[in-house]
Design a protein around this motif. Structure first.
Motif, PDB file in Angstrom:
ATOM      1  N   ARG A 113      19.629 152.241  44.912  1.00 49.89           N
ATOM      2  CA  ARG A 113      19.392 153.671  45.152  1.00 49.89           C
ATOM      3  C   ARG A 113      19.896 154.515  43.974  1.00 49.89           C
ATOM      4  O   ARG A 113      19.249 155.469  43.552  1.00 49.89           O
ATOM      5  CB  ARG A 113      20.039 154.111  46.466  1.00 49.89           C
ATOM      6  CG  ARG A 113      19.157 153.802  47.680  1.00 49.89           C
ATOM      7  CD  ARG A 113      19.730 154.389  48.950  1.00 49.89           C
ATOM      8  NE  ARG A 113      20.937 153.704  49.358  1.00 49.89           N
ATOM      9  CZ  ARG A 113      20.958 152.614  50.141  1.00 49.89           C
ATOM     10  NH1 ARG A 113      19.828 152.117  50.616  1.00 49.89           N
ATOM     11  NH2 ARG A 113      22.088 152.038  50.462  1.00 49.89           N
ATOM     12  N   VAL A 126      17.352 154.311  41.158  1.00 48.79           N
ATOM     13  CA  VAL A 126      16.157 155.114  41.400  1.00 48.79           C
ATOM     14  C   VAL A 126      16.467 156.599  41.185  1.00 48.79           C
ATOM     15  O   VAL A 126      15.666 157.338  40.603  1.00 48.79           O
ATOM     16  CB  VAL A 126      15.592 154.831  42.807  1.00 48.79           C
ATOM     17  CG1 VAL A 126      14.563 155.869  43.211  1.00 48.79           C
ATOM     18  CG2 VAL A 126      14.976 153.430  42.839  1.00 48.79           C
ATOM     19  N   LYS A 127      17.663 157.020  41.635  1.00 55.17           N
ATOM     20  CA  LYS A 127      18.073 158.420  41.394  1.00 55.17           C
ATOM     21  C   LYS A 127      18.111 158.728  39.911  1.00 55.17           C
ATOM     22  O   LYS A 127      17.834 159.839  39.487  1.00 55.17           O
ATOM     23  CB  LYS A 127      19.456 158.664  42.013  1.00 55.17           C
ATOM     24  CG  LYS A 127      19.368 159.031  43.478  1.00 55.17           C
ATOM     25  CD  LYS A 127      20.657 159.697  43.981  1.00 55.17           C
ATOM     26  CE  LYS A 127      20.757 159.539  45.478  1.00 55.17           C
ATOM     27  NZ  LYS A 127      21.694 158.451  45.890  1.00 55.17           N
ATOM     28  N   LYS A 136      12.828 152.261  37.472  1.00 60.31           N
ATOM     29  CA  LYS A 136      12.050 151.464  38.422  1.00 60.31           C
ATOM     30  C   LYS A 136      12.843 150.213  38.758  1.00 60.31           C
ATOM     31  O   LYS A 136      13.677 149.760  37.961  1.00 60.31           O
ATOM     32  CB  LYS A 136      10.730 151.044  37.787  1.00 60.31           C
ATOM     33  CG  LYS A 136       9.767 152.192  37.672  1.00 60.31           C
ATOM     34  CD  LYS A 136       8.420 151.787  38.246  1.00 60.31           C
ATOM     35  CE  LYS A 136       7.476 152.964  38.181  1.00 60.31           C
ATOM     36  NZ  LYS A 136       6.335 152.833  39.028  1.00 60.31           N
ATOM     37  N   ASP A 177       8.156 147.464  50.217  1.00 58.72           N
ATOM     38  CA  ASP A 177       8.332 148.922  50.299  1.00 58.72           C
ATOM     39  C   ASP A 177       9.186 149.371  51.473  1.00 58.72           C
ATOM     40  O   ASP A 177       9.461 150.573  51.611  1.00 58.72           O
ATOM     41  CB  ASP A 177       6.977 149.648  50.269  1.00 58.72           C
ATOM     42  CG  ASP A 177       6.013 149.107  51.316  1.00 58.72           C
ATOM     43  OD1 ASP A 177       6.423 148.194  52.073  1.00 58.72           O
ATOM     44  OD2 ASP A 177       4.878 149.590  51.370  1.00 58.72           O
ATOM     45  N   ILE A 225      13.993 153.530  49.319  1.00 58.15           N
ATOM     46  CA  ILE A 225      13.191 153.100  48.162  1.00 58.15           C
ATOM     47  C   ILE A 225      11.754 152.858  48.626  1.00 58.15           C
ATOM     48  O   ILE A 225      11.527 152.119  49.590  1.00 58.15           O
ATOM     49  CB  ILE A 225      13.735 151.775  47.569  1.00 58.15           C
ATOM     50  CG1 ILE A 225      15.218 151.890  47.235  1.00 58.15           C
ATOM     51  CG2 ILE A 225      12.920 151.337  46.356  1.00 58.15           C
ATOM     52  CD1 ILE A 225      15.546 152.915  46.202  1.00 58.15           C
ATOM     53  N   LYS A 245       6.494 153.588  45.110  1.00 55.60           N
ATOM     54  CA  LYS A 245       6.401 154.171  43.758  1.00 55.60           C
ATOM     55  C   LYS A 245       7.631 153.847  42.894  1.00 55.60           C
ATOM     56  O   LYS A 245       7.572 153.932  41.669  1.00 55.60           O
ATOM     57  CB  LYS A 245       6.180 155.684  43.835  1.00 55.60           C
ATOM     58  CG  LYS A 245       7.368 156.429  44.414  1.00 55.60           C
ATOM     59  CD  LYS A 245       7.197 157.933  44.334  1.00 55.60           C
ATOM     60  CE  LYS A 245       8.434 158.699  44.783  1.00 55.60           C
ATOM     61  NZ  LYS A 245       9.474 158.028  45.557  1.00 55.60           N
ATOM     62  N   ASP A 246       8.738 153.477  43.525  1.00 62.66           N
ATOM     63  CA  ASP A 246       9.956 153.143  42.777  1.00 62.66           C
ATOM     64  C   ASP A 246       9.987 151.677  42.337  1.00 62.66           C
ATOM     65  O   ASP A 246      10.863 151.262  41.588  1.00 62.66           O
ATOM     66  CB  ASP A 246      11.205 153.380  43.653  1.00 62.66           C
ATOM     67  CG  ASP A 246      11.210 154.762  44.282  1.00 62.66           C
ATOM     68  OD1 ASP A 246      10.913 155.723  43.544  1.00 62.66           O
ATOM     69  OD2 ASP A 246      11.489 154.868  45.492  1.00 62.66           O
TER      70      ASP A 246
END
Ligand code: TNX
Length: 522
Positions: free
Chosen positions: A390, A393-394, A398, A438, A444, A447-448
C-alpha cells in the motif's frame, strides 16, 4: 406418364441412396470443448469444421512484415519433426490460396502488444496481431489446438486435425513472470532454456533470474573476477556450484527474446550478499574475507554501506549486467536485510536506485524497498508485507504480486511433499490457482498491478526433475491468472482443462506433480 416414372426410377433411387449415405456419414468435427486451452482465451467461437495439415501446407508471412520471420521459424521448428512435413516458410504479399498458415500484422490496436486473432477455416489458418509478440502468443494457442503428440521430436502418426474456430485473445496483465533462484543451487544454460520453453507454451513473458545470494554468485563480472571464481564455487549443501559467463547469459537473453520473454536480472543487496563478502576482503567492514556459506539461513549478511568501495562495486556490477540485459529492468533485491541497520538501509536503497537509473534501467525491488523514497518507474514486488504494498502504491509505484502463500513454487504442496519449505503454508494446486490479483491486497486494484510472478527458491531443489516437480503444474495456473480475465476463470473448469494438459506435458518430458485434485488424462 407411368412409363416415364419407371424409366427414371433407377436414377431416383441412386440419388436417394447417395443422399442417405452422405447424411449418415459421420461429419468430421472436433468438439472444441474437448480441447484444453491454457490460458483460457478471451473469446472462442466454434465454427464446427476441421482444418488438416498436408505435405504441402506452407507458412506464409507478408514480406513487408519481416519481423514475422522469427515466429514463423518457431512454428516450423515446432511442426516439422512430429509431422514429417516440410512446412516451407515463404514471404508472400497476398494471402495464399490452398491449405496454408498465414501470419500477418494488422492495425487492430485493440489487441495490444501481445493480443492476437486466430481464424481457422477448412482451408486456411490466419493468425494476425498488432506485434510479432502477439503472433507468437497466438502460435501457442494453435499449438494447443493440435494433438499433444505434435510436441514429440520424432515422426508421429497423423492426421493433424485442428477444429475450425475464431479466437480473439489478449492478456489481462502486461507482466507475467516466473523467477528462478540459480544462487542457492546453480542451474545451467540447458535447464534454463527448457524452463523458458515451457514458460512460452503458457504465454508467460518475464524470466526473473535471482543471480546472487549468500550461497553463490552466478554471473561473471569481468571487473570483479573473484565473484564467480570464489563466490560461484559452491552452493547449498556444498556442491560445486557454477555460474553463467557473460556469453552464456547473452545466449539466454537471446533464447528468451526469440520467445518474446524478457530476462530481469537480480543482484540482491544489501543483504543476501555473503557470496560477494566471501570473494573480496575489501567489501567487508573489517577488511576480512568471509568463509563461503553452504547452509540455508537467511538475513545474516550485509554490504558495508559506509564504504566508498561498496558503491564502486555496485556501479561496476550493475553496469556490466545492464550492458548485456536489453530489457528495461534491473532487480535490486532489498529483502530481508536484517543485518543492515534501518538508518543505513533507507539511504542505501535510495542511492542504489540512482546507480541503476544511471545505467538506464528501471528498478524492481522486493516489497521492503517501499519504505524508502521511490524513483518514478520503480516497481515493487509483493511477497510478504501488504503494508509495504500500500505504501508503494501511495508513492506511485506499480506492484508485481508474488504472494508467498499462493505463488511460491518452493512451498510444499501438502504434508507429504518431500521437497520444499512450508513457512508460508502448503500451496496445493487449487490454492495456487484460486485467487484473484485485483482483490488480493485490500486497497490495491487492477490499475496498480503490473502483473504476477511465481518465484522458485531453490534451497531444497537440486536438479531439473525436482525443479519441474515443484513448478508444474502450479505455474500453469499462475500463467492463466496473469492472462485470462477474472470472470472467465473458475476452478472447476480449470481443473478439467489442466487434466487434459497431461499428455502434452508427458510428450514434452516434464516431470510434473500429479496432484490428486486434477482429473489427469494421460
Ligand atoms: C524468502 S522471498 C526469501 C528468500 C528465500 C525464500 C524461501 C524473498 C524476497 N526472500 O530468500 O529463499 O523465502 O521460501
Amino acid at each position: 406418364m407411368k412409363s416415364l416414372f419407371y424409366k427414371i426410377l433407377p436414377a431416383i433411387s441412386l440419388l436417394l441412396i447417395l443422399a442417405l449415405t452422405m447424411a449418415l456419414k459421420p461429419k468430421k468435427t472436433i468438439n472444441l470443448n474437448n480441447i484444453s486451452l491454457i490460458p483460457r482465451p478471451v473469446s472462442v467461437i466454434n465454427t464446427g469444421n476441421i482444418f488438416s495439415f498436408t505435405y504441402s501446407t506452407g507458412i506464409f508471412y507478408a514480406a513487408k512484415d519481416n519481423s514475422l520471420k522469427k515466429p514463423a521459424l518457431f512454428l516450423a521448428h515446432l511442426l516439422r519433426p512430429s509431422t514429417g512435413y516440410p512446412f516451407p516458410i515463404l514471404p508472400d504479399e497476398k494471402a495464399p490460396h490452398g491449405n496454408s498458415i498465414f501470419l500477418t500484422l494488422s492495425e487492430n490496436t485493440s489487441l495490444g502488444d501481445e493480443g492476437y486473432e486466430l481464424t481457422v477455416t477448412r482451408k486456411r489458418i490466419i493468425l494476425s496481431a498488432n506485434k510479432p509478440a502477439g503472433v507468437f502468443r497466438g502460435i501457442q494457442t494453435l499449438r494447443q489446438l493440435l494433438p499433444a503428440r505434435i510436441e514429440e521430436r520424432f515422426l508421429q502418426q497423423g492426421p493433424w486435425n485442428i477444429p475450425t474456430t475464431k479466437i480473439v485473445d489478449y492478456p489481462s496483465y502486461a507482466y507475467r513472470g516466473a523467477m528462478l533462484d540459480v544462487a542457492r543451487h546453480f542451474f545451467g544454460v540447458k535447464t534454463v532454456e527448457k524452463y523458458i520453453d515451457l514458460m512460452a507454451l503458457y504465454k508467460l513473458n518475464i524470466l526473473h533470474l535471482h543471480l546472487s545470494d549468500d550461497q553463490g554468485w552466478r554471473i561473471e563480472i569481468k571487473s570483479w573476477p573473484d565473484l564467480t571464481k570464489i563466490g560461484g564455487s559452491t552452493e547449498v549443501g556444498g556442491g560445486k556450484g557454477g555460474y553463467f559467463t557473460q556469453e552464456q547469459f547473452k545466449e539466454l537473453v537471446r533464447y528468451a527474446a526469440d520467445r518474446y520473454i524478457t530476462i530481469v536480472p537480480e543482484i540482491d543487496m544489501p543483504g543476501h550478499i555473503h557470496a560477494a563478502l566471501a570473494s573480496y576482503a575489501k567489501l567487508n567492514c573489517d577488511n576480512k574475507r568471509k568463509k563461503l556459506f553452504t547452509g540455508k539461513d537467511v538475513g545474516f549478511s550485509t554490504l558495508c554501506t559506509h564504504k566508498t568501495i561498496t558503491y564502486q562495486f555496485i556501479n561496476d556490477v550493475v553496469g556490466e549486467i545492464a550492458a548485456i540485459s536489453p530489457g528495461p529492468w534491473f532487480h535490486i533485491g532489498g529483502d530481508e536485510s536484517h543485518a543492515t541497520p534501518k538508518k543505513d538501509y533507507l539511504p542505501f536503497i535510495e542511492k542504489l536506485q540512482g546507480i541503476v537509473a544511471a545505467h538506464h534501467k528501471k528498478v524492481i525491488g522486493w516489497d521492503e524497498i517501499a519504505q524508502t523514497p521511490l524513483k518514478k518507474g520503480t516497481m515493487v514486488q509483493y511477497w510478504a508485507n501488504t503494508k509495504n504494498v500500500r505504501t508503494a502504491v501511495k508513492k506511485g509505484a506499480k506492484v508485481i504480486l508474488s504472494p508467498a502463500g499462493r505463488c511460491y513454487l518452493d512451498m510444499k504442496y501438502d504434508t507429504a511433499t518431500k521437497l520444499g519449505l512450508h513457512w508460508a503454508g502448503y500451496v496445493n494446486v487449487k490454492k495456487a490457482y484460486n485467487w484473484s490479483p485485483d482483490t488480493l491486497v485490500p486497497g490495491i486494484t487492477k490499475k496498480d498491478i503490473a502483473g504476477i510472478e511465481s518465484p522458485l527458491w531453490t534451497e531444497t531443489v537440486t536438479n531439473l526433475q525436482e525443479l519441474e516437480y515443484m513448478v508444474f503444474p502450479r505455474l500453469i495456473g499462475h500463467a492463466e491468472i496473469g492472462w485470462t480475465p477474472q470472470d472467465l476463470r473458475n476452478w472447476s473448469d480449470y481443473r478439467q482443462r489442466l487434466g487434459k494438459q497431461a499428455a502434452r506435458l508427458d510428450d514434452l518430458g516434464v516431470n510434473f506433480y500429479r496432484s490428486k485434485m486434477i482429473p489427469w488424462q494421460e
